[in-house]
Design a protein around this motif. Structure first.
Motif, PDB file in Angstrom:
ATOM      1  N   LEU A 661       6.334   3.400   6.448  1.00  0.00           N
ATOM      2  CA  LEU A 661       5.224   3.404   5.492  1.00  0.00           C
ATOM      3  C   LEU A 661       4.026   4.171   6.046  1.00  0.00           C
ATOM      4  O   LEU A 661       3.310   4.849   5.290  1.00  0.00           O
ATOM      5  CB  LEU A 661       4.834   1.963   5.134  1.00  0.00           C
ATOM      6  CG  LEU A 661       3.759   1.812   4.057  1.00  0.00           C
ATOM      7  CD1 LEU A 661       4.187   2.503   2.759  1.00  0.00           C
ATOM      8  CD2 LEU A 661       3.463   0.329   3.792  1.00  0.00           C
ATOM      9  N   CYS A 665       2.503   7.446   4.026  1.00  0.00           N
ATOM     10  CA  CYS A 665       1.076   7.550   3.689  1.00  0.00           C
ATOM     11  C   CYS A 665       0.453   8.778   4.346  1.00  0.00           C
ATOM     12  O   CYS A 665      -0.380   9.469   3.745  1.00  0.00           O
ATOM     13  CB  CYS A 665       0.336   6.289   4.133  1.00  0.00           C
ATOM     14  SG  CYS A 665       0.775   4.799   3.205  1.00  0.00           S
ATOM     15  N   VAL A 673       6.030   5.824  -0.887  1.00  0.00           N
ATOM     16  CA  VAL A 673       5.199   4.641  -0.635  1.00  0.00           C
ATOM     17  C   VAL A 673       5.607   3.507  -1.577  1.00  0.00           C
ATOM     18  O   VAL A 673       5.785   2.352  -1.154  1.00  0.00           O
ATOM     19  CB  VAL A 673       3.706   4.986  -0.805  1.00  0.00           C
ATOM     20  CG1 VAL A 673       2.854   3.712  -0.820  1.00  0.00           C
ATOM     21  CG2 VAL A 673       3.246   5.910   0.316  1.00  0.00           C
ATOM     22  N   ILE A 677       7.271  -0.088  -0.407  1.00  0.00           N
ATOM     23  CA  ILE A 677       6.617  -1.366  -0.731  1.00  0.00           C
ATOM     24  C   ILE A 677       7.573  -2.269  -1.499  1.00  0.00           C
ATOM     25  O   ILE A 677       7.680  -3.479  -1.231  1.00  0.00           O
ATOM     26  CB  ILE A 677       5.328  -1.114  -1.540  1.00  0.00           C
ATOM     27  CG1 ILE A 677       4.268  -0.449  -0.653  1.00  0.00           C
ATOM     28  CG2 ILE A 677       4.788  -2.428  -2.103  1.00  0.00           C
ATOM     29  CD1 ILE A 677       3.019  -0.025  -1.420  1.00  0.00           C
ATOM     30  N   VAL A 683       2.531  -3.795   4.425  1.00  0.00           N
ATOM     31  CA  VAL A 683       1.395  -2.936   4.099  1.00  0.00           C
ATOM     32  C   VAL A 683       0.255  -3.066   5.105  1.00  0.00           C
ATOM     33  O   VAL A 683      -0.654  -2.232   5.118  1.00  0.00           O
ATOM     34  CB  VAL A 683       0.871  -3.221   2.676  1.00  0.00           C
ATOM     35  CG1 VAL A 683       1.913  -2.865   1.631  1.00  0.00           C
ATOM     36  CG2 VAL A 683       0.433  -4.667   2.542  1.00  0.00           C
ATOM     37  N   ASN A 684       0.294  -4.081   5.948  1.00  0.00           N
ATOM     38  CA  ASN A 684      -0.784  -4.276   6.930  1.00  0.00           C
ATOM     39  C   ASN A 684      -0.338  -4.013   8.365  1.00  0.00           C
ATOM     40  O   ASN A 684      -1.054  -4.352   9.317  1.00  0.00           O
ATOM     41  CB  ASN A 684      -1.346  -5.701   6.809  1.00  0.00           C
ATOM     42  CG  ASN A 684      -2.109  -5.902   5.512  1.00  0.00           C
ATOM     43  OD1 ASN A 684      -2.949  -5.064   5.168  1.00  0.00           O
ATOM     44  ND2 ASN A 684      -1.799  -6.966   4.782  1.00  0.00           N
ATOM     45  N   THR A 692      -3.563   1.125   9.992  1.00  0.00           N
ATOM     46  CA  THR A 692      -2.669   0.592   8.972  1.00  0.00           C
ATOM     47  C   THR A 692      -2.315   1.723   7.998  1.00  0.00           C
ATOM     48  O   THR A 692      -2.939   2.789   8.013  1.00  0.00           O
ATOM     49  CB  THR A 692      -3.344  -0.545   8.195  1.00  0.00           C
ATOM     50  OG1 THR A 692      -4.460   0.013   7.457  1.00  0.00           O
ATOM     51  CG2 THR A 692      -3.844  -1.642   9.125  1.00  0.00           C
ATOM     52  N   LEU A 709      -1.448   0.352  -2.214  1.00  0.00           N
ATOM     53  CA  LEU A 709      -1.503  -0.545  -1.052  1.00  0.00           C
ATOM     54  C   LEU A 709      -2.375  -1.763  -1.342  1.00  0.00           C
ATOM     55  O   LEU A 709      -2.011  -2.904  -1.017  1.00  0.00           O
ATOM     56  CB  LEU A 709      -2.038   0.217   0.163  1.00  0.00           C
ATOM     57  CG  LEU A 709      -1.130   1.336   0.711  1.00  0.00           C
ATOM     58  CD1 LEU A 709      -1.877   2.186   1.733  1.00  0.00           C
ATOM     59  CD2 LEU A 709       0.122   0.737   1.352  1.00  0.00           C
ATOM     60  N   ASN A 712      -0.855  -4.314  -3.502  1.00  0.00           N
ATOM     61  CA  ASN A 712       0.242  -5.048  -2.868  1.00  0.00           C
ATOM     62  C   ASN A 712      -0.194  -5.774  -1.601  1.00  0.00           C
ATOM     63  O   ASN A 712       0.611  -6.019  -0.705  1.00  0.00           O
ATOM     64  CB  ASN A 712       1.387  -4.089  -2.572  1.00  0.00           C
ATOM     65  CG  ASN A 712       2.154  -3.721  -3.828  1.00  0.00           C
ATOM     66  OD1 ASN A 712       3.038  -4.453  -4.266  1.00  0.00           O
ATOM     67  ND2 ASN A 712       1.786  -2.580  -4.421  1.00  0.00           N
ATOM     68  N   ALA A 714      -2.821  -5.063   0.723  1.00  0.00           N
ATOM     69  CA  ALA A 714      -3.405  -4.422   1.899  1.00  0.00           C
ATOM     70  C   ALA A 714      -4.801  -4.978   2.156  1.00  0.00           C
ATOM     71  O   ALA A 714      -5.625  -5.070   1.244  1.00  0.00           O
ATOM     72  CB  ALA A 714      -3.480  -2.908   1.700  1.00  0.00           C
TER      73      ALA A 714
END
Length: 748
Positions: A661, A665, A673, A677, A683-684, A692, A709, A712, A714
């Motif tokens: 990921l 990004c 992406v 996800i 995502v973190n 991140t 992000l 979802n 982030a």
């Protein structure tokens, strides 16, 4: 890779210094910086790295080349990506150098000149066919690059911008500083304020045509003001500079050139019209006349030029008697040139036969080149030495074999010609016959004792030449008489290597039936099966396996045939190899499996095929990268989808903590992406620098990615190793839309 290297550039490949082998070779140095020949570790491919001297210049150029990366055309230089440290553009490497250098150092043959002119037309027509047309404005021989076979690719297009200059004077100065003065059309020097259009490039092209035809520089020694005044007044480089030995078709090329440099730009034809004319001219079969036949000798596997001085008309004028003197040597050669063979036979005398015609040529050379059997017999009857050699070592028999004159070859052999006497490159008459695919002359030479296994300077035997060029008839004649079917040339290649690489199925069969070893390795480590797999020759690959080729043999870098087929995208060959026992998880020295290479190049069908044959989707190669890492980094969105569906783990971190990921990004691949996800990517997750995915999306200014992000889960408060949040990164990179998005999501 350092994420800061790709700030603001989405969907564009990024490299860093460590991606290249350490041995950089400087190949050019100009005002913008330097060009190096480098080798990419991952692709094992030679590239050109154009390094810029100033960061401001680099940033502007990068903005342009990022738009050009997807432009793929045979006659346009491919852009692979960018490098921020050092600031550079990574491009296709052209081993033939620039046209500018070639024209100064080598004497080109006329067919090659016409081919180059046509290929430049092809490239420029492609650029001008864009909507809107992509202007070059920097077209000159230095920006026309050549591959090892002297085919053309146009570079540095679209980098000169009219609108970036304050006025026309600044525009002219900018071009002049780049050495472009000779290629600027007259309207640029007038009071007209119109920006340049496509006819600007047409004029530049015309000057290049003149340079190719003459192999001279326009306006030598003239200063800027002199050139400006001459061009403005309608004067152009002299057509008289075109060599006298030009073929008849050159008149049409000169007329086209003159239309392209018309004073009024409206009178210049567009490339969409000239391309038809250059195509027709370049395809015309040019039969060399007798006087040229002895001098312009080339071989197709060699470069189509010669560094040796040619036997020009000027040289003949100095070495031969006055052509007006009847029955002089020059006179009788003129009769041959005019194909007045009856008059020649009446006029030729013994003193002509024994005279040297310059650079070692004899009258028998010219008679052999004429192809007239009775003229050759006349010269032989007057006591001509059959084995005389010119300065390059060509004998009359070599000249006759080169041009396919069977009856002349037969007469020379009967006259006592040495069938094995070679030229300066150690090419025998049999080499020339094999190269040309002439099985009749090949058989004639062999029946008169010609040696089959003799190697020329680079180790090529006649069998190598016939196998490379697909001359099945010659191979059939040679094989019963050749005991060394596995002879190697200087790079270790056998005839089987060459036939396999070029896809000559019947020749491969003949060689295998004769006992050729399918598992011999050439010096670069490749086997015949590797070469067939790399080039996509399915039937050849199948035949080699049936002939004993081992499917899991590897080259010096531990690449198997399956690695090569996966890298090049040849699905049917991959299936063949896997069905014949190829190891789906074999690793190269860098730890790459075939699945890694398929993902790298974006071949989803092959990735799926490998997974079906137990190829590990989570295998980690160099630096801990999985196939999914590679696909995400190189924006291979279809491959990402296939890998995730096949069970690739989106939460595997490579050695520096980057997850797929992060890379998606960083490369700006929004579809990837979303795929990651939806398959549970974290995502973190933070990499070794604490970044991140949101940090990287913010750095690149990708609003859709940052929004996805955030939607979802982030977190906005995570700080990287420098203490920066994603919002702070966006502010520093001046990505205002991302800043506004993050502020909207986080009012505090």
């Amino acid at each position: 890779m350092d994420p800061s290297a790709s700030a603001g550039l989405e969907k564009f490949r990024h490299f860093e210094k460590g991606d290249f082998e350490a041995d950089w070779v400087k190949v050019a140095e100009r005002s913008f910086g330097r060009v190096y020949k480098v080798k990419l570790k991952l692709w094992r491919e030679m590239c050109a790295l154009k390094r810029f001297s100033g960061s401001a210049n680099y940033r502007r150029v990068i903005e342009e080349v990022s738009k050009m990366e997807k432009m793929k055309f045979n006659y346009i230089l491919s852009i692979y990506g960018v490098c921020s440290d050092p600031p550079a553009v990574v491009m296709e490497f052209m081993s033939g150098g620039s046209l500018d250098t070639l024209l100064c150092s080598h004497a080109l043959m006329w067919p090659k000149k016409f081919q180059m002119i046509h290929e430049v037309t092809m490239g420029m027509n492609f650029l001008h066919s864009m909507s809107p047309p992509l202007l070059h404005l920097n077209l000159k021989p230095a920006n026309i690059l050549l591959n090892e076979h002297l085919h053309v690719k146009i570079s540095d297009f679209g980098l000169i911008k009219w609108e970036e200059c304050a006025n026309k004077t600044e525009f002219i100065e900018h071009l002049t500083l780049r050495g472009n003065l000779s290629y600027i059309p007259p309207e640029t020097f007038t009071q007209c304020t119109e920006p340049p259009g496509t006819k600007f490039d047409v004029y530049s092209f015309a000057i290049i045509v003149w340079e190719i035809l003459t192999q001279k520089k326009p306006y030598p020694g003239a200063n800027m003001m002199t050139v400006l005044m001459r061009v403005s007044s309608g004067k152009r480089p002299s057509v008289e500079k075109v060599p006298d030995d030009k073929p008849p078709e050159c008149g049409e090329m000169i007329e086209l050139m003159q239309r392209c440099w018309q004073q009024d730009s409206n009178d210049r034809p567009p490339f969409s019209e000239t391309i038809r004319e250059t195509e027709a001219l370049s395809e015309v079969l040019k039969i060399p006349d007798v006087l040229q036949a002895c001098n312009e000798v080339e071989r197709s596997h060699k470069l189509a030029y010669t560094t040796l001085s040619r036997f020009t008309r000027e040289t003949k004028a100095e070495t031969l008697p006055d052509s007006g003197e009847e029955n002089s040597l020059n006179h009788v050669i003129g009769l041959l040139s005019g194909k007045e063979f009856d008059n020649f036979r009446r006029a030729v005398r013994r003193e002509h036969v024994s005279a040297e015609c310059g650079e070692g040529y004899s009258l028998l050379h010219y008679a052999a080149a004429s192809g007239d059997l009775e003229s050759v017999r006349s010269v032989l009857s007057l006591g001509a030495a059959t084995d005389c050699q010119n300065a390059k070592g060509y004998t009359p028999l070599i000249v006759a074999a080169l041009h396919g004159f069977y009856d002349v070859c037969s007469a020379l052999v009967k006259g006592g010609a040495d069938v094995d006497l070679a030229d300066g490159d150690r090419w025998t008459p049999l080499h020339f016959a094999a190269q040309n695919g002439d099985d009749r002359i090949t058989r004639l030479l062999l029946e008169n004792g010609a040696a089959t296994g003799v190697a020329e300077r680079d180790g090529w035997t006649p069998l190598h030449l016939a196998a490379q060029n697909g001359h099945e008839g010659v191979v059939r004649v040679l094989l019963p008489r050749s005991v060394a079917v596995d002879d190697r040339e200087k790079d270790g290649r056998t005839a089987l290597h060459l036939a396999s690489s070029y896809g000559h199925l019947k020749i491969v069969q003949l060689l295998l039936n004769q006992g050729a070893d399918a598992n011999l390795m050439e010096h670069a480590g490749c086997h015949a099966l590797h070469l067939a797999a790399e080039e996509g020759h399915f039937r050849v690959a199948k035949l080699l396996i049936e002939g004993g080729a081992e499917v899991n043999r590897t080259d010096q870098r531990s690449y198997s045939a399956l690695h090569w087929a996966a890298l090049k995208g040849h699905t049917s060959i991959c299936r063949l190899l896997l069905n014949r026992g190829a190891e789906a998880n074999a690793r190269t020295q860098q730890g790459w499996t075939p699945l890694h290479l398929a993902a790298l190049k974006g071949h989803p069908n092959i990735a799926l095929l490998l997974e079906e044959h137990q190829g590990s989707v989570n295998a980690q190669g160099e630096n801990g990268w999985t196939a999914l890492h590679l696909a995400c980094h190189h924006s291979q969105e279809e491959a990402v989808s296939v890998l995730l569906t096949a069970g690739a783990d989106p939460c595997v971190a490579e050695d520096r903590g980057w997850m797929p990921l992060h890379l998606a990004c960083n490369s700006g691949s929004f579809p990837s992406v979303l795929q990651l996800i939806s398959h549970g990517a974290d995502v973190n997750a933070q990499n070794a620098s604490g970044a991140t995915p949101a940090h990287l999306g913010a750095l690149n200014g990708s609003v859709p990615i940052v929004k996805a992000l955030l939607l979802n889960g982030a977190r906005r408060d995570i700080r990287d190793s420098r203490g920066s949040t994603a919002k702070a990164v966006a502010q520093k990179a001046q990505k205002d839309e991302v800043v506004q998005l993050l502020e909207a999501e986080s009012p505090s």
